[in-house]
Design a protein around this motif. Structure first.
Motif, PDB file in Angstrom:
ATOM      1  N   ASP A 149       1.226  59.749 -30.624  1.00  0.00           N
ATOM      2  CA  ASP A 149       0.419  60.735 -29.947  1.00  0.00           C
ATOM      3  C   ASP A 149      -0.798  60.056 -29.259  1.00  0.00           C
ATOM      4  O   ASP A 149      -1.262  60.522 -28.025  1.00  0.00           O
ATOM      5  N   CYS A 150      -1.126  59.025 -29.917  1.00  0.00           N
ATOM      6  CA  CYS A 150      -2.533  58.168 -29.136  1.00  0.00           C
ATOM      7  C   CYS A 150      -1.915  57.732 -27.756  1.00  0.00           C
ATOM      8  O   CYS A 150      -2.639  57.822 -26.811  1.00  0.00           O
ATOM      9  N   VAL A 151      -0.930  57.009 -27.669  1.00  0.00           N
ATOM     10  CA  VAL A 151      -0.352  56.509 -26.540  1.00  0.00           C
ATOM     11  C   VAL A 151      -0.030  57.600 -25.482  1.00  0.00           C
ATOM     12  O   VAL A 151      -0.485  57.266 -24.009  1.00  0.00           O
ATOM     13  N   SER A 152       0.447  58.697 -25.978  1.00  0.00           N
ATOM     14  CA  SER A 152       0.375  59.668 -24.871  1.00  0.00           C
ATOM     15  C   SER A 152      -0.537  60.189 -24.296  1.00  0.00           C
ATOM     16  O   SER A 152      -0.633  60.352 -23.048  1.00  0.00           O
ATOM     17  N   GLU A 153      -1.683  60.264 -25.235  1.00  0.00           N
ATOM     18  CA  GLU A 153      -2.894  60.840 -24.379  1.00  0.00           C
ATOM     19  C   GLU A 153      -3.445  59.927 -23.474  1.00  0.00           C
ATOM     20  O   GLU A 153      -3.830  59.988 -22.481  1.00  0.00           O
ATOM     21  N   LEU A 154      -3.400  58.445 -23.839  1.00  0.00           N
ATOM     22  CA  LEU A 154      -3.645  57.490 -22.738  1.00  0.00           C
ATOM     23  C   LEU A 154      -2.939  57.342 -21.725  1.00  0.00           C
ATOM     24  O   LEU A 154      -3.533  57.259 -20.459  1.00  0.00           O
ATOM     25  N   ARG A 155      -1.751  57.567 -21.790  1.00  0.00           N
ATOM     26  CA  ARG A 155      -0.832  57.273 -20.497  1.00  0.00           C
ATOM     27  C   ARG A 155      -1.175  58.884 -19.828  1.00  0.00           C
ATOM     28  O   ARG A 155      -1.205  58.688 -18.411  1.00  0.00           O
ATOM     29  N   ALA A 156      -1.173  59.997 -20.158  1.00  0.00           N
ATOM     30  CA  ALA A 156      -1.540  61.193 -19.394  1.00  0.00           C
ATOM     31  C   ALA A 156      -2.942  60.953 -18.595  1.00  0.00           C
ATOM     32  O   ALA A 156      -3.134  61.238 -17.486  1.00  0.00           O
ATOM     33  N   PRO A 178      -9.483  49.064 -36.051  1.00  0.00           N
ATOM     34  CA  PRO A 178     -10.574  48.385 -36.607  1.00  0.00           C
ATOM     35  C   PRO A 178     -10.354  46.780 -37.053  1.00  0.00           C
ATOM     36  O   PRO A 178      -9.374  46.674 -37.860  1.00  0.00           O
ATOM     37  N   GLY A 179     -11.271  46.071 -36.710  1.00  0.00           N
ATOM     38  CA  GLY A 179     -11.202  44.673 -37.096  1.00  0.00           C
ATOM     39  C   GLY A 179     -10.562  43.850 -36.009  1.00  0.00           C
ATOM     40  O   GLY A 179     -10.431  42.653 -36.659  1.00  0.00           O
ATOM     41  N   ALA A 180     -10.181  44.252 -35.186  1.00  0.00           N
ATOM     42  CA  ALA A 180      -9.316  43.615 -34.095  1.00  0.00           C
ATOM     43  C   ALA A 180     -10.387  42.919 -33.205  1.00  0.00           C
ATOM     44  O   ALA A 180     -10.755  43.610 -32.138  1.00  0.00           O
ATOM     45  N   ASP A 181     -10.848  41.859 -33.476  1.00  0.00           N
ATOM     46  CA  ASP A 181     -11.723  41.103 -32.618  1.00  0.00           C
ATOM     47  C   ASP A 181     -11.597  39.632 -32.689  1.00  0.00           C
ATOM     48  O   ASP A 181     -11.144  39.144 -33.535  1.00  0.00           O
ATOM     49  N   LYS A 182     -11.969  39.011 -31.723  1.00  0.00           N
ATOM     50  CA  LYS A 182     -11.812  37.629 -31.555  1.00  0.00           C
ATOM     51  C   LYS A 182     -12.669  36.772 -32.637  1.00  0.00           C
ATOM     52  O   LYS A 182     -12.025  35.698 -32.812  1.00  0.00           O
ATOM     53  N   GLY A 183     -13.736  37.355 -33.015  1.00  0.00           N
ATOM     54  CA  GLY A 183     -14.339  36.537 -34.278  1.00  0.00           C
ATOM     55  C   GLY A 183     -13.509  36.787 -35.302  1.00  0.00           C
ATOM     56  O   GLY A 183     -13.314  35.547 -36.272  1.00  0.00           O
ATOM     57  N   VAL A 210     -11.100  59.403 -27.763  1.00  0.00           N
ATOM     58  CA  VAL A 210      -9.700  59.263 -28.477  1.00  0.00           C
ATOM     59  C   VAL A 210     -10.015  58.432 -29.613  1.00  0.00           C
ATOM     60  O   VAL A 210      -9.422  58.591 -30.827  1.00  0.00           O
ATOM     61  N   ALA A 211     -10.604  57.297 -29.488  1.00  0.00           N
ATOM     62  CA  ALA A 211     -10.813  56.230 -30.813  1.00  0.00           C
ATOM     63  C   ALA A 211     -11.269  57.040 -31.912  1.00  0.00           C
ATOM     64  O   ALA A 211     -10.880  56.933 -32.866  1.00  0.00           O
ATOM     65  N   GLU A 212     -12.302  57.960 -31.694  1.00  0.00           N
ATOM     66  CA  GLU A 212     -12.919  58.592 -32.851  1.00  0.00           C
ATOM     67  C   GLU A 212     -11.911  59.215 -33.534  1.00  0.00           C
ATOM     68  O   GLU A 212     -11.843  59.627 -34.732  1.00  0.00           O
ATOM     69  N   ARG A 213     -11.178  60.148 -32.583  1.00  0.00           N
ATOM     70  CA  ARG A 213      -9.938  61.040 -33.211  1.00  0.00           C
ATOM     71  C   ARG A 213      -9.125  60.149 -34.065  1.00  0.00           C
ATOM     72  O   ARG A 213      -8.635  60.953 -34.902  1.00  0.00           O
ATOM     73  N   HIS A 214      -8.708  59.117 -33.778  1.00  0.00           N
ATOM     74  CA  HIS A 214      -7.422  58.296 -34.133  1.00  0.00           C
ATOM     75  C   HIS A 214      -8.200  57.135 -34.987  1.00  0.00           C
ATOM     76  O   HIS A 214      -7.027  56.429 -35.344  1.00  0.00           O
ATOM     77  N   ASP A 215      -9.407  57.114 -35.514  1.00  0.00           N
ATOM     78  CA  ASP A 215      -9.742  55.933 -36.340  1.00  0.00           C
ATOM     79  C   ASP A 215      -9.524  54.744 -35.670  1.00  0.00           C
ATOM     80  O   ASP A 215      -9.171  53.570 -36.380  1.00  0.00           O
TER      81      ASP A 215
END
Length: 247
Positions: free
Chosen positions: A111-118, A175-180, A155-160
């Motif tokens: 669902d998230c991918v569909s929103e971003l693509r659209a 969440p937590g996906a960062d280079k640090g 979108v991020a807020e709705r999909h955590d």
């Protein structure tokens, strides 16, 4: 926040290595290769992979690529390297033999991918599919920057999810996906443990990696014309990075 002109050049790498063990963490786009209008259009010199393997050997294995790209995408440009590497902004981490360090991160929902693509199709943006995220590129449409970032945060807020924003891109990640996080994970492993980490990057997404390097008594090097909260030193451009690394 320091501007590039206010930061000095780093000491020669040879001098740092002579003083004790050093670990290098390198961003890819904008640091080792020139940024392109679309991620697939980058030019990677044929000699780069071999040069990075030589650097890996010079550092006795204390070397890692840390990129916003998914690792399969990185491999499509650089080849199947036997190096430590972290993709998807550090969330997906592999050791030189290809074994995974930590858990494999979860992909975005359909669902998230569909929103971003659209949204990308509606606003004439480029949507980049990633194995552990999704990116809306507005480099070719800079007037869309504010609206795209606002949409990404909504979108991020709705999909955590979380949003990482860089040069012409808004990317949604877990969440937590960062280079640090990648720096901390590698620094807990041999042969990185006990070394001084240096993180080199050109974008705001690299600030987390530099901050983590500071936690281990290391430092960051900012590349190009951008302000930085975490960098101690500055290199002017990609050519200067290659020269400093002796690639």
């Amino acid at each position: 926040m320091a501007s590039p002109s206010s930061l000095p050049s780093p000491p020669p790498l040879a001098d740092l290595l002579a003083a004790g063990p050093v670990a290098l963490f390198l961003d890819f786009d904008g640091t080792l290769v020139e940024i392109a209008p679309e991620p697939g259009d980058i030019h990677v010199p044929d000699s780069l992979a071999d040069a990075l393997h030589r650097l890996h050997e010079r550092l006795n294995g204390r070397f890692a690529l840390v990129t916003g790209r998914a690792l399969d995408d990185l491999a499509s440009h650089l080849g199947e390297v036997t190096l430590c590497r972290a993709g998807s902004h550090g969330a997906s981490r592999l050791l030189p033999d290809g074994s995974r360090l930590g858990d494999e991160p979860e992909a975005l929902s359909a669902d998230c991918v569909s929103e971003l693509r659209a949204y990308a199709e509606m606003h004439d943006l480029f949507y980049e599919t990633k194995s552990h995220g999704g990116a809306l590129h507005f480099r070719a449409r800079p007037e869309k920057a504010r609206a795209t970032l606002d949409f990404a945060h909504e979108v991020a807020e709705r999909h955590d999810l979380c949003v990482t924003s860089g040069k012409g891109v808004a990317e949604l990640v877990r969440p937590g996906a960062d280079k640090g996080g990648a720096v901390r994970a590698f620094m807990a492993e041999q042969p990185f443990t006990g070394s001084m980490p240096i993180f080199i990057g050109d974008d705001t997404t690299d600030e987390d990696g530099m901050a983590a390097a500071i936690e281990f008594s290391g430092f960051g090097i900012a590349v190009g014309e951008r302000d930085s909260d975490a960098a101690r030193y500055h290199l002017e451009d990609i050519a200067a990075v290659h020269k400093w690394l002796d690639l």
